[in-house]
Design an enzyme around this catalytic site. Structure first.
Site, PDB file in Angstrom:
ATOM      1  N   SER A   1       0.768  -1.241   0.000  1.00  0.00           N
ATOM      2  CA  SER A   1       0.000   0.000   0.000  1.00  0.00           C
ATOM      3  C   SER A   1       0.801   1.293   0.000  1.00  0.00           C
ATOM      4  CB  SER A   1      -0.942   0.019   1.204  1.00  0.00           C
ATOM      5  OG  SER A   1      -0.172   0.047   2.369  1.00  0.00           O
ATOM      6  N   ALA A   2       2.074   1.236   0.376  1.00  0.00           N
ATOM      7  CA  ALA A   2       2.822   2.504   0.483  1.00  0.00           C
ATOM      8  C   ALA A   2       3.062   3.112  -0.895  1.00  0.00           C
ATOM      9  CB  ALA A   2       4.164   2.240   1.176  1.00  0.00           C
TER      10      ALA A   2
ATOM     11  N   GLY B   1       0.358   5.005  -0.274  1.00  0.00           N
ATOM     12  CA  GLY B   1      -1.012   5.137   0.210  1.00  0.00           C
ATOM     13  C   GLY B   1      -2.011   5.856  -0.668  1.00  0.00           C
TER      14      GLY B   1
ATOM     15  N   LYS C   1      -3.676   4.722  -3.133  1.00  0.00           N
ATOM     16  CA  LYS C   1      -4.858   3.880  -3.371  1.00  0.00           C
ATOM     17  C   LYS C   1      -5.575   3.566  -2.058  1.00  0.00           C
ATOM     18  CE  LYS C   1      -2.655   2.149  -7.488  1.00  0.00           C
ATOM     19  NZ  LYS C   1      -1.285   2.627  -7.227  1.00  0.00           N
TER      20      LYS C   1
ATOM     21  N   ASP D   1       2.382  -2.824   4.111  1.00  0.00           N
ATOM     22  CA  ASP D   1       3.580  -2.725   3.272  1.00  0.00           C
ATOM     23  C   ASP D   1       4.777  -3.162   4.105  1.00  0.00           C
ATOM     24  OD1 ASP D   1       4.043  -1.049   0.383  1.00  0.00           O
ATOM     25  OD2 ASP D   1       5.827  -1.598   1.552  1.00  0.00           O
TER      26      ASP D   1
ATOM     27  N   ASP E   1       5.283  -9.221   5.108  1.00  0.00           N
ATOM     28  CA  ASP E   1       5.484  -9.690   3.748  1.00  0.00           C
ATOM     29  C   ASP E   1       4.118 -10.250   3.342  1.00  0.00           C
ATOM     30  OD1 ASP E   1       5.849 -11.182   1.495  1.00  0.00           O
ATOM     31  OD2 ASP E   1       7.797 -11.963   2.108  1.00  0.00           O
TER      32      ASP E   1
ATOM     33  N   ASP F   1      -1.639  -4.111  -5.536  1.00  0.00           N
ATOM     34  CA  ASP F   1      -0.962  -3.221  -6.477  1.00  0.00           C
ATOM     35  C   ASP F   1       0.509  -3.616  -6.377  1.00  0.00           C
ATOM     36  OD1 ASP F   1      -0.590  -1.059  -8.218  1.00  0.00           O
ATOM     37  OD2 ASP F   1      -0.126   0.288  -6.562  1.00  0.00           O
TER      38      ASP F   1
ATOM     39  N   CYS G   1       2.182  -1.311 -12.560  1.00  0.00           N
ATOM     40  CA  CYS G   1       2.484  -0.192 -13.468  1.00  0.00           C
ATOM     41  C   CYS G   1       3.550  -0.658 -14.446  1.00  0.00           C
ATOM     42  CB  CYS G   1       2.898   1.069 -12.716  1.00  0.00           C
ATOM     43  SG  CYS G   1       4.290   0.863 -11.633  1.00  0.00           S
TER      44      CYS G   1
HETATM   45  C1  LIG Z   1       3.510  -0.320  -6.675  1.00  0.00           C
HETATM   46  S1  LIG Z   1       3.992  -0.010  -5.085  1.00  0.00           S
HETATM   47  C2  LIG Z   1       2.480   0.254  -4.252  1.00  0.00           C
HETATM   48  C3  LIG Z   1       1.919   1.613  -4.412  1.00  0.00           C
HETATM   49  C4  LIG Z   1       0.688   1.843  -3.553  1.00  0.00           C
HETATM   50  N1  LIG Z   1      -0.319   0.841  -3.793  1.00  0.00           N
HETATM   51  C5  LIG Z   1       0.080   3.214  -3.765  1.00  0.00           C
HETATM   52  O1  LIG Z   1      -0.839   3.319  -4.562  1.00  0.00           O
HETATM   53  O2  LIG Z   1       0.539   4.154  -3.156  1.00  0.00           O
HETATM   54  C6  LIG Z   1       4.451  -1.618  -4.558  1.00  0.00           C
HETATM   55  C7  LIG Z   1       4.692  -1.768  -3.091  1.00  0.00           C
HETATM   56  O3  LIG Z   1       4.886  -3.141  -2.884  1.00  0.00           O
HETATM   57  C8  LIG Z   1       5.661  -3.268  -1.726  1.00  0.00           C
HETATM   58  N2  LIG Z   1       6.151  -4.651  -1.634  1.00  0.00           N
HETATM   59  C9  LIG Z   1       7.274  -5.203  -2.115  1.00  0.00           C
HETATM   60  N3  LIG Z   1       7.342  -6.512  -1.762  1.00  0.00           N
HETATM   61  C10 LIG Z   1       6.213  -6.782  -1.080  1.00  0.00           C
HETATM   62  C11 LIG Z   1       5.701  -7.946  -0.436  1.00  0.00           C
HETATM   63  N4  LIG Z   1       6.357  -9.104  -0.445  1.00  0.00           N
HETATM   64  N5  LIG Z   1       4.525  -7.852   0.205  1.00  0.00           N
HETATM   65  C12 LIG Z   1       3.830  -6.690   0.201  1.00  0.00           C
HETATM   66  N6  LIG Z   1       4.275  -5.574  -0.365  1.00  0.00           N
HETATM   67  C13 LIG Z   1       5.452  -5.620  -1.001  1.00  0.00           C
HETATM   68  C14 LIG Z   1       6.724  -2.216  -1.898  1.00  0.00           C
HETATM   69  O4  LIG Z   1       7.279  -1.843  -0.648  1.00  0.00           O
HETATM   70  C15 LIG Z   1       5.945  -1.090  -2.542  1.00  0.00           C
HETATM   71  O5  LIG Z   1       5.564  -0.169  -1.572  1.00  0.00           O
END
Ligand SMILES: C[S@@+](CC[C@H](N)C(=O)[O-])C[C@H]1O[C@@H](n2cnc3c(N)ncnc32)[C@H](O)[C@@H]1O
Length: 952
Positions: free
Chosen positions: A611-612, A614, A616, A634, A661, A678, A735
């Site tokens: 989510s980071a 944030g 969405k 996240d 995770d 996402d 993306c």
């Molecule tokens: C595309 S970004 C998300 C953007 C966010 N949804 C937003 O709209 O602001 C992908 C995110 O996946 C996280 N990520 C990477 N590996 C992950 C895992 N195993 N489980 C959950 N999140 C993960 C990353 O830290 C990153 O923040």
């Protein structure tokens, strides 16, 4: 006469910019044309005169420009006249600039009499020789002389507003050309004697070789008939020693040439070496430059559906015929018959003619007028923006579907036009010949070691793409498609700065012409968009507040009730009081889409797995009106800080932030109504934001990322309560535009989880996902997924898939079936299988957690393919591989990088050998995968057998 010192006339540009409208096509064929894309390749859109008028109004009302600058309108004068009339009716008050080559017919100019305020003609060359050789017109100067006199008769000498902005009159431009001072002198003399000594002239020094100038020309022999004394005819063979085309103007102008032309102007005309901008007071403000009328600057405006070449299908309700049919078009260019570099037929003005009027494609101008007036009153915001009735959504959907369809049609038309142009260009530029492959060596040095000539690369990319578009007709005999493809990939890498691997990976996603459009789109930024935080304000209020602060904006499109596109701002958007109070968040338009597909409902339990920072998550909360609960997860704690900041700033109160995770999430908790994944991805959809993706991504990323994405998607599915009364929905988005991270991941999930099925995303625009790619079939249901490309919708590249969970979770997954609602009626909700899965016997696939063994097979296969592509024989190396694998059981870290399995020096040697081989014989793009697929299919069968026996 007065001379303007600057390159772009400040009196035209002013402090707010000039609203430039470029008309595709041109009635001249200047060999040095700097707008080759627009003038010769006819990039552009079809618009009716009324639609064009609406753009002028948008430039006036939204863009705040000083004038409407019609660039190269000579061949569409009747339509332009209609558009000006329509625009005046709609409330256009700005001066109209007619920005022309001066190769206009008197009839055309008569038509413009009273409509144009400022004439901005070039006076390019004087002599017939220069005209024929450089402009491909018989006697350009004769036409220009008459035209400029007529222009002056209509509008007189240039005059200005108190601010120094041009208001009315004639302003002549002259581009100083290398070695053509005498031509300039004659032009100045004519202007002084036959137009007015008070005429303003902008003497431009910026000439640079472009278009055909400086293109390499193969040394060749010329045959010529000579008549010997006594009348005997004999053929003489001469070496053509010119190495480049139009060598005489293949350099910038010298200082001496510039001062000589200046002197000529000063001697013959009233001098004014420094042009003053009236009081100059307002000029201290930031100058914004010309605002182009492109989808880039005005994307997604209602009624602004783009279309193809204006001159081809310009339509009008009044049924006025195109200029050239009315015989009012500009004079026909002629050709120098001695010059073999252009084709006479290709310059025939028929080629420029419109293809007739499409009376059906007109719209109801009364209705449009009313809408426009309404919009004006309401600052462009509709009253019902907060009305959730889906009537508007349906209208919007229809609009955007129409837009998407129009874009597709436009692409087809462009392809057709490109084909026609291609034939012309094939003759004009000798592209079918050896030019394309000729410059690999220069002066004994490989070209790759020299600074790239960007102009050359670009025109060669264009040329090859055209050839690939009609290979059988245009390719040089004996040259394979693969050779052309290898060349264009090399050029794309050099021109845009992609690694060869990434250039090929992205190229393979599209037909050649579209791939080019994609690479181009990655070079320009996407529009700045903000999302209104409806927890704190309404879009209209926010817009008004920002407009009051000097922000130029308007709704992002009818598809969103919360997005605002920002065109210009005098304040930093991340520091306004509205931003700090959480009234909006800066969020790319594409990033709205997954949440729109997820459709969070009030009082639901939602999980945002990654989510980071944030954007969405907080949109979900806003849609839920701060009710229910959103788990914002996240694992990256540093990024989670941004997430928490946004949650606080935007006043979100229904969120729990966690940091797992997400693969583990089903073990932590489940039973969510909806899950958004996402996913972390390679970012190939956001190259315009992060150009490092061009070179930083390797084959390894496209093995490892999909592996993670598949694991996460299974975890997302397993975290949802299939029996949720309101949801049971999973949305997967990236993306990235690569198939490995998109359709392949979805197909994997469908196969591993027959208890989910794809459903319509509900997003009314975008392209359907690929159902097959390079020989791999994903199944017809993949059509339900959506792809968004920068070059088609002017948004970041994005992929969205929406699943409905229709059965309980597998026993082996962290979230057990028991935890789900047991009384769910399975009979009522039979899992829907992907067609291909059915064929492949996926029905027999048991439920299970993420299958490491199976995924290892995929990885192995990908490694093999990668090795094959690099010229290794995976079988020959298989013994080594086996030994390596044994070793890797002890030393796991080395395992996942295919190239590391081979010693480095051996790799270097093989790569060198491969490079040599590739330069002689390029690998076929589309054919190769077929062979690979056949092999893949065999190995797939093998592996599924292996899987079956394992299960047994
Ligand atoms: C595309 S970004 C998300 C953007 C966010 N949804 C937003 O709209 O602001 C992908 C995110 O996946 C996280 N990520 C990477 N590996 C992950 C895992 N195993 N489980 C959950 N999140 C993960 C990353 O830290 C990153 O923040």
């Amino acid at each position: 006469m007065r001379r303007l010192a600057s390159l772009t006339e400040p009196c035209i540009q002013g402090h707010n910019g000039s609203g430039s409208v470029f008309f595709s096509g041109c009635n001249l064929r200047c060999t040095f044309c700097q707008n080759h894309d627009i003038a010769h390749q006819r990039n552009g859109f079809d618009l009716t005169p009324e639609q064009l008028a609406e753009w002028y109004i948008k430039l006036q009302d939204t863009g705040g420009v000083h004038n409407i600058n019609l660039v190269t309108p000579e061949h569409v004068v009747p339509q332009v006249a209609l558009s000006i009339l329509a625009a005046r009716d709609m409330g256009l008050t700005l001066p109209i600039i007619y920005n022309t080559s001066a190769f206009d017919s008197l009839e055309s100019l008569e038509l413009m009499d009273g409509l144009v305020d400022i004439y901005l003609p070039d006076f390019k060359v004087w002599s017939k020789n220069a005209s024929r050789r450089l402009l491909k017109a018989d006697d350009y100067a004769a036409v220009a002389r008459e035209s400029i006199q007529e222009m002056h008769r209509q509008v007189g000498d240039l005059c200005f507003t108190a601010d120094g902005i041009a208001k009315k009159g004639l302003l002549v431009r002259h581009l100083i050309m290398p070695g053509k001072e005498a031509e300039a002198e004659a032009i100045m003399g004519f202007l002084a004697e036959h137009v007015s000594k008070d005429v303003f002239v902008n003497i431009m020094e910026q000439y640079r070789p472009a278009a055909h100038v400086g293109k390499p020309k193969k040394e060749r022999q010329r045959r010529r008939q000579v008549t010997e004394p006594g009348g005997v005819q004999r053929e003489v063979v001469e070496d053509d020693v010119e190495h480049v085309r139009y060598a005489e103007i293949n350099r910038p102008v010298t200082e001496q040439e510039v001062s000589s032309v200046r002197k000529a102007a000063e001697q013959q005309l009233y001098q004014q070496t420094t042009f003053k901008m009236g009081s100059g007071r307002r000029m201290k403000r930031k100058q914004r430059g010309d605002i182009e009328l492109t989808q880039k600057n005005f994307p997604k405006k209602e009624g602004g559906a783009p279309a193809a070449k204006k001159r081809k299908t310009a339509t009008a309700k009044t049924g006025v015929v195109p200029a050239n049919r009315q015989k009012k078009a500009a004079p026909k260019p002629a050709v120098d018959e001695d010059d073999d570099e252009f084709d006479v037929d290709a310059i025939n003005s028929d080629e420029l003619e419109g293809e007739g009027f499409d009376e059906d494609s007109v719209f109801d101008s009364d209705e449009e007028e009313q809408q426009l007036q309404q919009q004006k009153k309401e600052f462009l915001f509709s009253d019902d923006e907060d009305d959730d009735s889906d009537r508007e959504e349906r209208l919007t959907a229809a609009n955007i579907e129409g837009l998407t369809r129009k874009l597709d049609e436009q692409m087809a038309e462009e392809a057709a036009a490109a084909e026609a142009e291609l034939q012309e260009a094939a003759i004009q530029t000798n592209i079918g010949g050896e030019d394309i492959f000729a410059d690999d060596e220069e002066g004994g040095k490989p070209m790759s070691m020299l600074a790239p000539d960007l102009q050359l690369l670009r025109s060669r990319i264009n040329d090859v793409i055209r050839i690939l578009g009609d290979f059988s007709k245009l390719a040089e005999p004996g040259r394979s498609r693969a050779e052309y493809t290898a060349q264009v990939l090399k050029d794309i890498s050099a021109y845009y700065g992609y690694s060869p691997f990434m250039a090929e990976k992205l190229w393979n996603l599209f037909p050649p012409q579209e791939a080019f459009a994609f690479f181009e789109a990655n070079e320009t930024p996407r529009p700045v968009v903000i999302r209104t935080n409806t927890l704190k304000t309404h879009r209209r209020e926010l817009a008004q507040a920002l407009i009051n602060r000097g922000v130029t904006l308007e709704p992002v499109g009818k598809w969103s009730k919360v997005g605002l596109q920002v065109f210009d701002t005098t304040v930093p958007l991340g520091a306004t009081p509205e931003y700090l109070s959480g009234h909006y968040i800066l969020q790319a338009a594409s990033s709205f889409l997954p949440v729109m597909a997820l459709q969070p409902q009030p009082n639901e339990r939602i999980l945002d797995m990654a989510s980071a920072p944030g954007g969405k998550t907080t949109y979900c909360s806003a849609m839920m009106n701060n009710t229910g609960v959103v788990f914002a997860n996240d694992p990256n704690k540093a990024r989670a800080k941004g997430l928490i900041g946004n949650i606080h700033r935007l006043g979100v109160r229904n969120t729990i932030v966690c940091s797992y995770d997400a693969k583990e999430f089903p073990k932590v908790m489940g039973g969510f109504d909806r899950v958004l994944l996402d996913a972390p991805c390679s970012g190939t959809g956001v190259i315009s934001k992060d150009p490092s993706v061009k070179t930083s991504r390797t084959e390894k990323d496209f093995i490892q990322l999909p592996h993670l994405q598949k694991q996460l998607l299974l975890a997302a599915i397993d975290s949802v309560n299939h029996a949720s009364k309101t949801g049971g929905i999973i949305v997967y988005s990236t993306c990235s535009v690569t198939v490995d991270e998109d359709e392949s991941v979805v197909q994997y999930a469908l196969r591993k989880r027959p208890n989910v099925r794809l459903v319509d995303t509900g997003i009314p625009f975008g392209r359907e996902g690929y159902t097959s790619y390079m020989g791999k079939n994903f199944g017809a249901t993949l059509k339900l997924t959506k792809r968004f490309f920068p070059h088609t919708v002017n948004m970041d590249g994005f992929f969205v898939a929406k699943f409905q969970k229709v059965g309980p979770s597998p026993k082996e997954s962290g979230r057990s079936a028991k935890a789900d609602n047991e009384d769910y009626d399975m009979e009522m909700h039979q899992p829907v299988l992907d067609e291909d899965d059915e064929k492949n016997g996926a029905k027999n696939d048991d439920f299970g957690g993420f299958d490491e063994d199976e995924d290892e097979n995929y990885i192995e296969r990908a490694k093999h393919n990668a090795m094959r592509r690099r010229g290794f024989n995976p079988r020959a190396d298989s013994a080594k591989q086996v030994a390596k694998k044994e070793e890797s059981k002890k030393e796991v870290t080395k395992e996942d990088v295919p190239m590391e399995d081979v010693p480095k020096d051996e790799v270097a040697k093989k790569v060198e050998a491969k490079k040599e081989e590739t330069s002689k014989k390029a690998t076929p793009k589309k054919d190769a995968p077929k062979k690979e697929t056949a092999k893949k299919e065999t190995s797939k069968k093998g592996s599924s057998k292996k899987g079956a026996s394992k299960k047994a």
